[in-house]
Design an enzyme around this catalytic site. Structure first.
Site, short mmCIF file in Angstrom:
data_model
loop_
_atom_site.label_atom_id
_atom_site.label_comp_id
_atom_site.label_asym_id
_atom_site.label_seq_id
_atom_site.Cartn_x
_atom_site.Cartn_y
_atom_site.Cartn_z
N HIS A 36 0.83 -1.22 0.00
CA HIS A 36 0.00 0.00 0.00
C HIS A 36 0.86 1.27 0.00
CE1 HIS A 36 -3.92 -2.05 0.89
NE2 HIS A 36 -3.13 -2.93 1.46
N ASN A 65 -10.46 -2.68 2.40
CA ASN A 65 -10.10 -2.73 0.98
C ASN A 65 -11.35 -2.48 0.15
OD1 ASN A 65 -7.37 -3.27 1.20
ND2 ASN A 65 -7.58 -5.47 0.96
N HIS A 117 -4.23 1.07 12.11
CA HIS A 117 -4.03 -0.20 12.81
C HIS A 117 -5.39 -0.85 13.08
CE1 HIS A 117 -2.54 -3.36 15.16
NE2 HIS A 117 -1.70 -2.73 15.95
N TYR A 164 0.70 -4.29 12.05
CA TYR A 164 0.63 -2.86 11.74
C TYR A 164 1.52 -2.03 12.66
CZ TYR A 164 -2.86 -3.94 8.29
OH TYR A 164 -3.47 -4.45 7.18
FE1 HDE Z 1 -2.74 -4.85 5.44
N1 HDE Z 1 -0.92 -4.10 5.91
N2 HDE Z 1 -2.15 -6.70 5.93
N3 HDE Z 1 -4.51 -5.64 4.78
N4 HDE Z 1 -3.35 -3.06 4.85
C1 HDE Z 1 -0.53 -2.83 5.78
O1 HDE Z 1 0.63 -1.63 7.46
C2 HDE Z 1 -1.06 -6.98 6.66
C3 HDE Z 1 -4.88 -6.96 4.85
C4 HDE Z 1 -4.59 -2.71 4.42
O2 HDE Z 1 -3.21 3.48 3.92
C5 HDE Z 1 0.81 -2.56 6.43
O3 HDE Z 1 1.10 0.54 7.94
C6 HDE Z 1 -1.01 -8.38 6.96
C7 HDE Z 1 -6.30 -7.10 4.66
C8 HDE Z 1 -4.62 -1.32 4.05
O4 HDE Z 1 -1.67 3.28 5.48
C9 HDE Z 1 1.19 -3.93 7.01
C10 HDE Z 1 -2.11 -8.92 6.38
C11 HDE Z 1 -6.75 -5.84 4.44
C12 HDE Z 1 -3.34 -0.85 4.28
C13 HDE Z 1 0.00 -4.78 6.62
C14 HDE Z 1 -2.82 -7.86 5.75
C15 HDE Z 1 -5.62 -4.95 4.52
C16 HDE Z 1 -2.57 -1.96 4.80
C17 HDE Z 1 1.81 -1.91 5.52
C18 HDE Z 1 -2.53 -10.38 6.35
C19 HDE Z 1 -8.18 -5.40 4.14
C20 HDE Z 1 -2.82 0.54 4.02
C21 HDE Z 1 1.91 -0.47 5.97
C22 HDE Z 1 -2.86 -10.88 7.62
C23 HDE Z 1 -9.10 -5.70 5.19
C24 HDE Z 1 -3.12 1.46 5.15
C25 HDE Z 1 1.18 -0.41 7.20
C26 HDE Z 1 -2.63 2.86 4.83
C27 HDE Z 1 -1.24 -1.86 5.19
C28 HDE Z 1 -0.09 -6.06 7.00
C29 HDE Z 1 -4.01 -8.09 5.03
C30 HDE Z 1 -5.75 -3.54 4.31
C31 HDE Z 1 2.50 -4.51 6.53
C32 HDE Z 1 0.07 -9.08 7.75
C33 HDE Z 1 -7.11 -8.40 4.71
C34 HDE Z 1 -5.80 -0.54 3.51
O5 HDE Z 1 1.32 -3.89 8.39
#
Ligand code: HDE
Length: 710
Positions: free
Chosen positions: A98, A171, A363, A386
């Site tokens: 992202h 999402n 978060h 997060y």
């Molecule tokens: Fe994320 N995701 N994600 N994700 N995600 C991040 O956190 C993660 C998942 C989503 O505009 C990271 O600060 C794991 C689902 C958005 O700043 C990180 C898993 C959904 C954003 C991370 C998922 C999301 C992130 C990277 C699997 C929809 C951007 C930067 C378990 C419900 C937020 C950060 C923004 C960002 C981890 C799966 C949505 C790496 C481990 C499912 C919208 O922490």
């Protein structure tokens, strides 16, 4: 705080009174928490004069300190060293996923009807208004990648509520690729550019991505969404949003429900077509970012209603046979309607991209009383990830003090020191319980966050729940819910993406998966790839969910839509002005496109030119008008006019040719008798009416059907 310097403000003025040295700490005062971000002084630089970071006025910032006019630069030039050192450290690590995003500020207003399911004040209190910050994003691309790539979009909302900050980190798809967070690094490694050459950028059309998808059948459903038009939104303003996981909501009387969050866009759910998305990647890589900022600047404030699917909190956590802890499953709206509980309006662009959009930290675990997580294993892993990633991305544990991250509720946290600490904590007590400060600050067993009491039991192990093993039923449900045009787009997207894979084995593996979704889909994709059509068992008795289709049944709202009017000197400019005024009342933007810049003129009339044939491309417009009086002009003869009209036609956009503008259309080889192509008499004022209708339907769907050979 009154007699202490404001540590957040940078100013050319001398610091205020020094910290008091002799006054004893007041045991009853709160710790010196930062001012909330609404206090403007805490966020701004001030003064008219250029200074160093220490507030020293700078005499000259254009010439380094040297020994003589041709001599060496002197190390003693503090201003030079400070300026370059700071510049050297301007970038922070981009998000590991992202990375590319766009944000906006707004307000959420609750309808109050959610009080029956949650005690969260920002949802339960009718008319309660809560500040929000939203960040939309793509997932795979780097910070500088293009907006219109085929990808999932992040839709993360920070609610600055009176009870603390709640983040809904969602999402634009309601499901995810995997069921367990332990696989997240794997899918992201597979989706990111290949590590040897670091290509392709921001694309899923490559071997490692499809190798992962074909070997993880649980990904089949989400991949269908990515290959559908949902993977290439028209605008952030026309996307749905989903919390994906099931949450547990708790009402004031303690009753709990299992709930899925939805965002419903006021403008409807609309997408680009694939060729358009590809052109936009070159013609305007900032297509979505610009669209969002332009709409807000123009006062066409984007809105979404927040909706809830509310399901009973049963011991098996299923609904109509669907395991609510499985993030690869939706609950069709036909089985459980989405109840609207509030509306969000985005009304202000960020003032500074880095300070706000880049530094915002969401978060999943930022919760408020009345909203709880569930045991969805994907969600549980996110609870760890997060904060962990933000510690390295934002350089330490104090990023909650950054203006964009500061809660609007009072903070008194007993967290101390660390990198980039900006609060000046007073007193000597930072532990609990304590006698020296009368045991302050006090805990809140009455209205604090109390984890809802859910029973936990089981044997330790790396389990594979049987209820997580159905990987094709909902992929088929999605396919069957699409209209024929949408199905054609899905099949074409698979043929494109797999066509970019070099490995026949990956292609064959994926075709085998598709054969378990639908025989027709598998056959179309196999034909596109020139491979044998595989056989497979498809799930039986799957009912479609018409709510998943994006094709509107009646015209929707059109604010912020853009109509391009092709003109040249001598064209009927009075009609252009009338069109602008009529469509402007609906919030539609009319842009004048001409062979040259400056102004076009006709008799006494003139119009400023917004775009020239050199600076524009069809993708900038939702509909195109060819003005009367353009035949025989340089516009009519220009090949770029022809390309623009042909693209608008292929992409199913409304086209209106007025008077001799029809000749320009014909010269471009565009059919004048197709759905959504309007031939109007000179002097007709019908253009606004027909365009209003067609813009509301988004595309001439019948034309797209014909073009797809359906
Ligand atoms: Fe994320 N995701 N994600 N994700 N995600 C991040 O956190 C993660 C998942 C989503 O505009 C990271 O600060 C794991 C689902 C958005 O700043 C990180 C898993 C959904 C954003 C991370 C998922 C999301 C992130 C990277 C699997 C929809 C951007 C930067 C378990 C419900 C937020 C950060 C923004 C960002 C981890 C799966 C949505 C790496 C481990 C499912 C919208 O922490």
């Amino acid at each position: 705080m009154t007699d202490q310097p404001d540590t957040h403000r940078e100013s050319s003025e001398p610091a205020a009174a020094p910290l008091p040295r002799t006054a004893p700490p007041d045991p009853r005062s709160p710790t010196g928490v930062p001012e909330p971000p609404t206090a403007p002084d805490a966020r701004r630089q001030s003064g008219e004069r250029l200074t160093t970071a220490q507030g020293l006025r700078v005499d000259d910032t254009d010439h380094s300190l040297t020994a003589g006019p041709r001599g060496p630069v002197l190390l003693e030039d503090h201003h030079l060293r400070e300026k370059i050192t700071h510049f050297d450290h301007e970038r922070i690590p981009e998000r590991v996923v992202h990375a590319r995003g766009a944000g906006a500020h707004g307000t959420f207003r609750a309808y109050g009807n959610a009080a029956s399911v949650t005690k969260a004040a920002f949802l339960a209190e009718a008319e309660a208004e809560t500040d929000v910050f939203v960040r939309f994003s793509t997932v795979l691309g780097s910070r500088g990648s293009a907006d219109t790539v085929r990808d999932v979009r992040g839709f993360a909302t920070k609610f600055y509520t009176s009870q603390g900050t709640f983040d809904l980190v969602g999402n634009n798809f309601p499901v995810f690729f995997i069921q367990d967070a332990v696989k997240f690094p794997d899918i992201i490694h597979a989706g990111k550019p290949h590590p040897d050459r670091e290509i392709p950028q921001a694309q899923s059309a490559h071997d490692t991505f499809w190798d992962f998808i074909s070997s993880h059948t649980e990904s089949t459903h989400m991949a269908m969404w990515a290959m559908s038009d949902r993977g290439i939104p028209r605008s952030y303003r026309t996307m749905e949003g989903f919390g994906v996981h099931t949450f547990r909501l708790e009402a004031a009387d303690g009753t709990t429900s299992l709930v899925k969050f939805h965002w419903k866009p006021a403008l409807g759910v609309h997408s680009l077509v694939w060729e358009e998305a590809q052109i936009a990647q070159g013609a305007d890589a900032d297509f979505h970012r610009r669209d969002l900022a332009d709409a807000i600047d123009a006062g066409a404030f984007p809105q979404w209603e927040l909706g809830l699917q509310v399901m009973p909190d049963t011991p098996d956590e299923t609904f109509e046979g669907i395991d609510l802890l499985d993030p690869t499953k939706i609950v069709p709206e036909e089985l459980c309607p989405v109840q609207r509980v509030g509306i969000m309006t985005l009304h202000a662009n960020p003032e500074n991209y880095f300070a706000e959009t880049e530094q915002v930290a969401f978060h999943v675990d930022h919760l408020v009383p009345g909203i709880h997580v569930t045991n969805d294993p994907l969600m549980q892993g996110r609870l760890f990830s997060y904060l962990d990633t933000q510690l390295s991305r934002l350089g330490g544990p104090n990023f909650a003090q950054l203006p964009i991250n500061r809660p609007h509720a009072p903070v008194n946290d007993m967290l101390r020191d660390g990198m980039h600490q900006t609060a000046v904590h007073d007193g000597i007590v930072a532990y609990k319980p304590n006698a020296l400060d009368d045991d302050r600050p006090t805990a809140s067993p009455d209205d604090g966050f109390v984890t809802v009491a859910t029973p936990v039991e089981g044997t330790k192990g790396r389990h594979h729940p049987v209820s997580f093993t159905d990987h094709f039923r909902q992929a088929r449900l999605f396919w069957l819910s699409m209209t024929p045009v949408e199905q054609a787009h899905v099949a074409q997207a698979y043929a494109f993406e797999l066509g970019k894979c070099a490995s026949p084995r990956v292609q064959e593996n994926m075709l085998a998966s598709l054969a378990r979704v639908d025989a027709d889909l598998a056959s179309r994709v196999a034909t596109g790839l020139g491979l044998p059509v595989p056989a497979g068992d498809v799930p039986e008795g799957v009912e479609p969910s018409p709510a998943l289709s994006q094709v509107p049944t009646e015209p929707g709202r059109v604010e912020g839509r853009v109509v391009g009017v092709l003109v040249a000197d001598g064209a009927d400019l009075g009609a252009v002005a009338a069109l602008r005024s009529a469509l402007g009342e609906e919030g539609v933007v009319v842009r004048v496109v001409a062979p040259h810049g400056g102004e076009v003129a006709s008799g006494d009339a003139s119009e400023p030119v917004d775009r020239t044939l050199l600076t524009t491309r069809s993708v900038e417009y939702d509909a195109v008008v060819i003005a009367d009086g353009t035949a025989g002009t340089p516009l009519a003869a220009d090949g770029r006019t022809h390309v623009l009209l042909q693209e608008a036609y292929r992409h199913g956009k409304a086209i209106a040719a007025v008077g001799d503008g029809t000749e320009v259309l014909r010269a471009a080889g565009v059919a004048t008798e197709a759905p959504g192509v309007h031939v109007l008499d000179a002097g007709s004022d019908d253009a606004a009416r027909v365009l209003r209708h067609d813009l509301g339907m988004h595309r001439a769907w019948a034309r797209l059907e014909a073009l797809a050979g359906l």
